[in-house]
Design a protein around this motif. Structure first.
Motif, PDB file in Angstrom:
ATOM      1  N   THR A  62       0.866  -1.181   0.000  1.00 36.54           N
ATOM      2  CA  THR A  62       0.000   0.000   0.000  1.00 36.54           C
ATOM      3  C   THR A  62       0.902   1.230   0.000  1.00 36.54           C
ATOM      4  OG1 THR A  62      -1.909   1.071   1.032  1.00 36.54           O
ATOM      5  CG2 THR A  62      -0.246   0.156   2.520  1.00 36.54           C
ATOM      6  N   THR A  63       0.299   2.396   0.023  1.00 37.36           N
ATOM      7  CA  THR A  63       1.087   3.625  -0.007  1.00 37.36           C
ATOM      8  C   THR A  63       1.780   3.855   1.333  1.00 37.36           C
ATOM      9  OG1 THR A  63      -0.778   4.980   0.715  1.00 37.36           O
ATOM     10  CG2 THR A  63      -0.501   4.661  -1.662  1.00 37.36           C
ATOM     11  N   THR A  64       2.829   4.647   1.309  1.00 36.22           N
ATOM     12  CA  THR A  64       3.574   4.948   2.528  1.00 36.22           C
ATOM     13  C   THR A  64       2.679   5.594   3.576  1.00 36.22           C
ATOM     14  OG1 THR A  64       5.607   5.248   1.250  1.00 36.22           O
ATOM     15  CG2 THR A  64       5.570   6.177   3.485  1.00 36.22           C
ATOM     16  N   GLY A  65       1.868   6.553   3.137  1.00 41.01           N
ATOM     17  CA  GLY A  65       1.016   7.264   4.086  1.00 41.01           C
ATOM     18  C   GLY A  65      -0.022   6.368   4.719  1.00 41.01           C
ATOM     19  N   PHE A  66      -0.790   5.647   3.915  1.00 36.47           N
ATOM     20  CA  PHE A  66      -1.853   4.801   4.453  1.00 36.47           C
ATOM     21  C   PHE A  66      -1.266   3.654   5.262  1.00 36.47           C
ATOM     22  CE2 PHE A  66      -5.148   1.548   4.388  1.00 36.47           C
ATOM     23  CZ  PHE A  66      -6.287   2.292   4.668  1.00 36.47           C
ATOM     24  N   GLY A  67      -0.193   3.058   4.766  1.00 40.18           N
ATOM     25  CA  GLY A  67       0.400   1.930   5.474  1.00 40.18           C
ATOM     26  C   GLY A  67       0.985   2.318   6.813  1.00 40.18           C
ATOM     27  N   THR A  68       1.639   3.470   6.869  1.00 43.95           N
ATOM     28  CA  THR A  68       2.282   3.929   8.097  1.00 43.95           C
ATOM     29  C   THR A  68       1.277   4.468   9.103  1.00 43.95           C
ATOM     30  OG1 THR A  68       4.265   4.530   6.837  1.00 43.95           O
ATOM     31  CG2 THR A  68       4.040   5.484   9.036  1.00 43.95           C
ATOM     32  N   LEU A  69       0.314   5.253   8.622  1.00 49.04           N
ATOM     33  CA  LEU A  69      -0.551   6.001   9.524  1.00 49.04           C
ATOM     34  C   LEU A  69      -1.869   5.299   9.862  1.00 49.04           C
ATOM     35  CD1 LEU A  69       0.004   9.486   7.868  1.00 49.04           C
ATOM     36  CD2 LEU A  69       1.060   8.618   9.960  1.00 49.04           C
ATOM     37  N   THR A 112     -14.085   5.769   1.239  1.00 53.02           N
ATOM     38  CA  THR A 112     -13.733   6.953   0.471  1.00 53.02           C
ATOM     39  C   THR A 112     -13.013   7.930   1.382  1.00 53.02           C
ATOM     40  OG1 THR A 112     -15.627   6.707  -1.015  1.00 53.02           O
ATOM     41  CG2 THR A 112     -14.637   8.888  -0.865  1.00 53.02           C
ATOM     42  N   VAL A 113     -11.944   8.516   0.888  1.00 55.14           N
ATOM     43  CA  VAL A 113     -11.127   9.459   1.653  1.00 55.14           C
ATOM     44  C   VAL A 113     -11.198  10.827   0.990  1.00 55.14           C
ATOM     45  CG1 VAL A 113      -8.744  10.018   2.328  1.00 55.14           C
ATOM     46  CG2 VAL A 113      -9.571   7.662   2.492  1.00 55.14           C
ATOM     47  N   LYS A 114     -11.129  11.863   1.780  1.00 57.53           N
ATOM     48  CA  LYS A 114     -11.007  13.224   1.264  1.00 57.53           C
ATOM     49  C   LYS A 114      -9.767  13.878   1.873  1.00 57.53           C
ATOM     50  CE  LYS A 114     -15.935  14.252   0.501  1.00 57.53           C
ATOM     51  NZ  LYS A 114     -15.849  14.561  -0.932  1.00 57.53           N
ATOM     52  N   MET A 115      -9.107  14.716   1.105  1.00 57.90           N
ATOM     53  CA  MET A 115      -7.981  15.503   1.602  1.00 57.90           C
ATOM     54  C   MET A 115      -8.524  16.827   2.135  1.00 57.90           C
ATOM     55  SD  MET A 115      -5.683  13.327   0.953  1.00 57.90           S
ATOM     56  CE  MET A 115      -4.319  14.342   1.536  1.00 57.90           C
ATOM     57  N   ARG A 116      -8.088  17.159   3.357  1.00 56.61           N
ATOM     58  CA  ARG A 116      -8.573  18.387   4.002  1.00 56.61           C
ATOM     59  C   ARG A 116      -7.423  19.118   4.668  1.00 56.61           C
ATOM     60  NH1 ARG A 116     -13.956  15.401   6.592  1.00 56.61           N
ATOM     61  NH2 ARG A 116     -15.263  15.610   4.719  1.00 56.61           N
ATOM     62  N   LEU A 117      -7.706  20.296   5.184  1.00 58.35           N
ATOM     63  CA  LEU A 117      -6.685  21.104   5.868  1.00 58.35           C
ATOM     64  C   LEU A 117      -6.812  20.927   7.378  1.00 58.35           C
ATOM     65  CD1 LEU A 117      -6.686  24.466   3.870  1.00 58.35           C
ATOM     66  CD2 LEU A 117      -5.041  22.610   3.742  1.00 58.35           C
ATOM     67  N   VAL A 171     -10.754   3.988  -1.890  1.00 63.22           N
ATOM     68  CA  VAL A 171      -9.732   3.070  -1.372  1.00 63.22           C
ATOM     69  C   VAL A 171     -10.194   1.646  -1.668  1.00 63.22           C
ATOM     70  CG1 VAL A 171      -8.441   2.314   0.660  1.00 63.22           C
ATOM     71  CG2 VAL A 171      -9.151   4.714   0.449  1.00 63.22           C
ATOM     72  N   PHE A 172      -9.370   0.907  -2.403  1.00 62.46           N
ATOM     73  CA  PHE A 172      -9.719  -0.454  -2.822  1.00 62.46           C
ATOM     74  C   PHE A 172      -8.746  -1.475  -2.239  1.00 62.46           C
ATOM     75  CE2 PHE A 172     -12.079   1.834  -6.013  1.00 62.46           C
ATOM     76  CZ  PHE A 172     -13.131   0.983  -6.351  1.00 62.46           C
ATOM     77  N   LEU A 173      -9.289  -2.641  -1.897  1.00 60.77           N
ATOM     78  CA  LEU A 173      -8.473  -3.800  -1.569  1.00 60.77           C
ATOM     79  C   LEU A 173      -8.526  -4.745  -2.762  1.00 60.77           C
ATOM     80  CD1 LEU A 173      -8.116  -5.702   1.717  1.00 60.77           C
ATOM     81  CD2 LEU A 173      -8.770  -7.015  -0.309  1.00 60.77           C
ATOM     82  N   MET A 220      -5.232   3.553  -3.612  1.00 64.96           N
ATOM     83  CA  MET A 220      -6.028   4.769  -3.545  1.00 64.96           C
ATOM     84  C   MET A 220      -6.739   5.072  -4.863  1.00 64.96           C
ATOM     85  SD  MET A 220      -5.446   5.531  -0.424  1.00 64.96           S
ATOM     86  CE  MET A 220      -4.948   3.869   0.047  1.00 64.96           C
ATOM     87  N   LYS A 221      -6.954   4.037  -5.650  1.00 65.38           N
ATOM     88  CA  LYS A 221      -7.773   4.132  -6.859  1.00 65.38           C
ATOM     89  C   LYS A 221      -8.141   2.710  -7.256  1.00 65.38           C
ATOM     90  CE  LYS A 221      -3.863   4.156 -10.081  1.00 65.38           C
ATOM     91  NZ  LYS A 221      -3.227   4.867 -11.209  1.00 65.38           N
ATOM     92  N   GLU A 222      -9.150   2.575  -8.114  1.00 67.01           N
ATOM     93  CA  GLU A 222      -9.569   1.239  -8.512  1.00 67.01           C
ATOM     94  C   GLU A 222      -8.498   0.590  -9.375  1.00 67.01           C
ATOM     95  OE1 GLU A 222     -13.382  -1.185 -10.360  1.00 67.01           O
ATOM     96  OE2 GLU A 222     -13.385   1.014 -10.329  1.00 67.01           O
ATOM     97  N   PRO A 223      -8.063  -0.625  -9.032  1.00 68.92           N
ATOM     98  CA  PRO A 223      -7.023  -1.293  -9.816  1.00 68.92           C
ATOM     99  C   PRO A 223      -7.498  -1.557 -11.239  1.00 68.92           C
ATOM    100  CG  PRO A 223      -7.323  -2.360  -7.685  1.00 68.92           C
ATOM    101  CD  PRO A 223      -8.456  -1.398  -7.840  1.00 68.92           C
TER     102      PRO A 223
END
Length: 301
Positions: A97-104, A159-164, A263-265, A144-147
């Motif tokens: 997975t991505t660094t951000g999602f996997g780590t956090l 579903t994730v959204k980017m926010r401040l 977000v897809f598995l 973080m997108k459909e394979p």
């Protein structure tokens, strides 16, 4: 074509040395050399350039190594399916997975998976590059997108959204921003738009950059952005799933957010009956449900 010779060829190509390949295979250097010569004769092709520093694949050798690598990955997948017990969960599971999602998000929740399945061995591969699941570069992916790859079983998780966000301590020392124009009084922390990231995040950052930003910190992953925010460096662009796990985060400019990030598995069709895959899939889905319940509870407060 002789399978045993192909196995030995693959080991030599991977090791770059007859001696090292022999050590792996418990064969003498002369035995390995004979097998390679026999394979070259059967193919009427030279597979290696002999060099003082070792062996280098020829063009024909590269073609054969690509084929044996694919065979090896397929055999590994078959062996994994054979080893899977009908009732027990054990063995190696390679998760990408991505660094951000996997780590956090994922790594902090793994103790629950290990508590339930202590014999499972997870290899967590965190990178932005999309690994090839059908070619067995990994067993299961959270993306973080459909394979788009064929022969994959995929399931949308959330579903994730980017926010401040800013830290509560930061906002005690700095004026709360009420508009875009107020951002000039703060440091913006975000991913560089040239770094690998989802398109929705890059679009939001590009929109922010059209306004006056006097101080900027860019990082190549969300973990770094989060650390900057938690250490009171400024206002950061972060995924909304962090708000539950880090209560010190305070959302600012609540009318501003990215488009939805699905977000897809996903995992290969051939691993459909893998107990390890099933255990990991069920674990992630349970954690997503818990996350949603916590989010609803927080919204009611």
């Amino acid at each position: 074509m002789d399978w045993d010779k192909l196995r030995i060829f693959h080991a030599v190509a991977d090791a770059g040395s007859l001696t090292h390949a022999g050590d792996r295979l418990n064969l003498s250097q002369s035995a390995v050399s004979r097998q390679i010569r026999g394979l070259e004769e059967s193919l009427a092709a030279t597979l290696f350039h002999r060099h003082a520093r070792g062996l280098i694949l020829t063009e024909q050798g590269e073609l054969l190594f690509d084929a044996t690598s694919a065979m090896t990955k397929r055999l590994d997948a078959a062996a994994a399916r054979i080893r899977d017990s009908e009732e027990e969960v054990f063995g190696d599971l390679r998760v990408t997975t991505t660094t951000g999602f996997g780590t956090l998000w994922l790594a902090p929740r793994l103790p629950k998976l290990y508590a339930k399945h202590p014999d499972l061995r997870v290899d967590l591969m965190l990178e932005e590059r999309v690994l090839d699941l059908p070619m067995r570069e990994a067993d299961v992916a959270i993306r973080m997108k459909e394979p788009s790859q064929a022969d994959l079983i995929r399931k949308k998780l959330m579903t994730v959204k980017m926010r401040l966000y800013a830290s509560s301590d930061y906002l005690k020392e700095h004026p709360f921003p009420d508009s875009f124009e107020d951002l000039k009084d703060h440091r913006l922390i975000c991913q560089n738009t040239d770094s690998a990231q989802v398109g929705a995040s890059a679009s939001l950052v590009q929109e922010l950059m059209t306004h006056e930003i006097n101080s900027l910190l860019t990082v190549n992953n969300y973990f770094g952005v989060l650390q900057g925010v938690l250490h009171n460096l400024g206002i950061g662009v972060l995924p909304d799933y962090l708000a539950n796990d880090f209560p010190e985060l305070v959302r600012v400019l609540p009318n501003l957010e990215s488009a939805d990030v699905p977000v897809f598995l996903a995992y290969p069709e051939e691993l459909r009956h893998s107990q390890r895959i099933s255990a990991f899939r069920d674990f992630v889905q349970e954690e997503i449900l818990l996350y949603r319940k916590q989010l609803k509870s927080k919204q009611k407060e």
